[in-house]
Design a protein around this motif. Structure first.
Motif: not given
Length: 274
Positions: A171, A182-184, A144-147, A168, A166, A71
């Motif tokens: 979402s 599963d990332a950005w 990392a994907s947000e929660t 992710s 979010a 990350s």
């Protein structure tokens, strides 16, 4: 004088003390190691974020899946921009605004969410510049994907079409038809007059409340160990004093019962209750 230490009562006390002290020290040391681990994670995460513009970018596929080690690291990916979305209510430098999020369709067949920049004010698709056409190569920090609900990420629903709370895969799955990573990625340099969004440290690497709870628990366990030692010495001292008094023939302080008082007690006992 110390023969009382061999009695069953004191055997139980001594065994308890011998077990309690190492246990308290072990638990205190473990909590301290947890705090030190969080401090190390925080330091490493900050170093990764601060060095993101100096290290060489690596291919996206080599850095997946996203974890604490990857990350914030710089990655590169190629493809064509597709659907564009807005992420409202995002703060940057103390101002409220929104992210411009565009999906990059890569050669692998998956789409990578790319934050091309930040704009001030309410989310407005008319303000967001269109993405470049054709084949592009992007470079930025892997995230990392947000929660929803964590680290300031909004958990609200019912947003207008073309917006997401979010960033992710969970979402976005109902908003786009592409198969998503599963990332950005947030770009090093924002597009078309927008402000670049800085990378954030991975979840669980900050000096948050949990870290200082570990430090507080460390102190509590060491205090417990000291309290056990203190109480053992206190009980030992009292027992020694009783043993010394017994050797000297000193009885505990009691008010002697005189003859008149005994007679009065006998009369009271023999008097019928009316």
């Amino acid at each position: 004088m110390y023969r009382f230490l061999l009695t069953p009562r004191w055997w139980g006390i001594n065994v308890f003390v011998l077990l309690a002290i190492p246990f308290c020290i072990f638990m205190g040391s473990w909590q301290l190691s947890r705090f030190e681990s969080r401090v190390d994670d925080h330091r490493t995460a900050q170093e990764q974020v601060s060095s993101e513009h100096t290290e060489a970018a690596r291919p996206l596929t080599e850095m997946l899946p996203v974890d604490k080690a990857t990350s914030g690291r710089r990655v590169t990916a190629s493809g064509q921009y597709g659907k564009q979305l807005l992420v409202p209510d995002r703060e940057l430098d103390g101002k409220r605004g929104f992210y411009v999020l565009t999906l990059l369709r890569t050669d692998t067949g998956k789409a990578l969410p790319v934050v091309r920049g930040w704009l001030p004010g309410a989310a407005d698709a008319a303000k967001a510049p269109a993405p470049p056409a054709g084949e592009v190569t992007v470079t930025g920090a892997l995230q990392a994907s947000e929660t929803p609900g964590d680290n300031g990420v909004s958990a609200q629903g019912g947003l207008p079409a073309g917006q997401t709370a979010a960033i992710s895969a969970a979402s976005l799955v109902n908003l786009v038809s592409d198969d998503l990573y599963d990332a950005w990625v947030t770009l090093d340099t924002a597009d078309s007059g927008m402000t670049a969004v800085p990378a954030s440290a991975p979840t669980g690497t900050g000096l948050d409340l949990k870290a200082f709870q570990n430090l507080g628990y460390t102190g509590e366990w060491f205090v417990f160990a000291g309290f056990v030692v203190f109480m053992w010495f206190r009980l030992l001292r009292r027992e020694v004093e009783f043993a010394r008094d017994a050797e000297l023939g000193i009885a505990p302080d009691e008010e002697p019962e005189t003859g008149s008082s005994r007679e009065q007690a006998h009369e009271d006992a023999s008097t019928p209750v009316r």
